[in-house]
Structure formats: structure tokens, C-alpha cells
Write a protein that holds these residues in place. Sequence first.
Motif, mmCIF file in Angstrom:
data_model
loop_
_atom_site.group_PDB
_atom_site.id
_atom_site.type_symbol
_atom_site.label_atom_id
_atom_site.label_comp_id
_atom_site.label_asym_id
_atom_site.label_seq_id
_atom_site.Cartn_x
_atom_site.Cartn_y
_atom_site.Cartn_z
ATOM 1 N N GLU A 130 0.825 -1.209 0.000
ATOM 2 C CA GLU A 130 0.000 0.000 0.000
ATOM 3 C C GLU A 130 0.863 1.263 0.000
ATOM 4 O O GLU A 130 0.571 2.227 -0.720
ATOM 5 N N LEU A 131 1.921 1.254 0.809
ATOM 6 C CA LEU A 131 2.812 2.411 0.847
ATOM 7 C C LEU A 131 3.629 2.525 -0.437
ATOM 8 O O LEU A 131 3.920 3.639 -0.905
ATOM 9 N N MET A 132 4.003 1.413 -1.018
ATOM 10 C CA MET A 132 4.702 1.451 -2.290
ATOM 11 C C MET A 132 3.809 2.010 -3.390
ATOM 12 O O MET A 132 4.257 2.760 -4.272
ATOM 13 N N TYR A 133 2.529 1.656 -3.338
ATOM 14 C CA TYR A 133 1.575 2.196 -4.300
ATOM 15 C C TYR A 133 1.447 3.706 -4.139
ATOM 16 O O TYR A 133 1.448 4.454 -5.134
ATOM 17 N N CYS A 134 1.366 4.177 -2.896
ATOM 18 C CA CYS A 134 1.283 5.617 -2.629
ATOM 19 C C CYS A 134 2.550 6.323 -3.095
ATOM 20 O O CYS A 134 2.495 7.405 -3.687
ATOM 21 N N PHE A 135 3.706 5.718 -2.834
ATOM 22 C CA PHE A 135 4.978 6.306 -3.257
ATOM 23 C C PHE A 135 5.063 6.394 -4.784
ATOM 24 O O PHE A 135 5.512 7.414 -5.333
ATOM 25 N N THR A 136 4.620 5.373 -5.480
ATOM 26 C CA THR A 136 4.681 5.365 -6.945
ATOM 27 C C THR A 136 3.778 6.438 -7.548
ATOM 28 O O THR A 136 4.173 7.154 -8.486
#
Length: 209
Positions: free
Chosen positions: A101-107
Motif C-alpha cells: 500500500e505504501l509502495m503504491y502511494c509512493f509510486t
Amino acid sequence: MEVPKESMQGEKASSLSKSMAKGLPVPAGSFPQQPFPTPSPFSISVASTGWSSRPPINLYSLFLRFLAFLFSFVSALSLVILSPKKKDRESSASSFGEYSELMYCFTITMLAFAYSVFQIFKGILEIADKGIIMSDKVSDYTSFIVDQLLVYLLVSSSSVAISAIKTIEASSPLRKASIISVGFSFATFLVITICALFSGYKLCKRIIW
């Protein structure tokens, strides 16, 4: 015998000067009319510069693009700097890369950052009349579509990241980094939403009006 025009103008000017010297009234319209000077083609006028000839909505859009660039940059940077690294993390700490989820937000914030940089570069060139990357018609359609897409992606990534924050321990540095990142990601969402409204206005003005 035809009297030269230059001599008639000279005599008229001489009689006017004599009348003014004696204090006699001079009839209106007696002064010779001088033609207005033609401006040089090489003269620089402030009104001809791009900053004043462009409508104010372009300047507002450029300012909003800069805010989106700033907020998205801080959102992505907070996850990279404040979250613990692999070499110094403890057993209770984890990196943001372990949470999808955080990787998705970062991307998504990185996409918003890159898109904002492109819009700022294009807007400065258009306002300063230094060159055009794409035509106004293509720019209006592209900006409207990409703005709408980014608005959806930003709000969805922020919502997903909030659910991931609830599973992170309160004492973990990652939780603080995630809260900061989501906060600035939501601020980016608000700014690009306003940009999308401006893009829709420009597109409607082009199609309907």
C-alpha cells in the motif's frame, strides 16, 4: 504659376510666428499638424511580452502546478528519508517497501511529481514565448485527461495507505513517515483537483465557446 508647397508652408509658419510675437490671437487650426512618429520595429514593449499577453488563468495554473510539484516531492521524500533502512532497522521496525500500500502511494506521488515538472516546464515556455512543446488544443485535452486520472490515483493511493498505517506500530518511525507522506499526498490531490477544474474550464471554452 504654381507656388511650391514648401514655400507656402514656410510663409504660413513665418506669419504665425510674427503674430505670436506681436501678441495677436492665433486662429485655431493654424498650427501645422505633425504626423505621429511611427514606432521602430526594434522597440521593445512591455505589452508585447508573453507574461502580460497570456490570460491570468495560465499564471494561476502555473502556480498550482508548482504547489503540486512541491507537495508530491515532500510526500515521496518523507517515505525515503524518515522510514528505517534495512541496515539499521530493528526487529519491530520495517521499511515502507515491505508494504504494498505504501509502495503504491509512493509510486503515484512520484508520477504526480514527474507530471508536475513537465507542466511547469511547458507553462514557463508558453508564457515566456520561448517555444511550444505541443499545440494548445492537444495541451488542453491532454491536461484534462491526465489531471482526471491523477486525481483518481491520488485519492485511491491515499485511502489505501491510511489502511496500511493502522497496521503499523505507533512507536515505529515508519508510522510517522507514512502519516506525513499521506498528508502531503492528499494535499497534492486537492491541488491537482483544482488544476483539473481549470483544465476543464479551458477545454469547455475551446469546445463550446
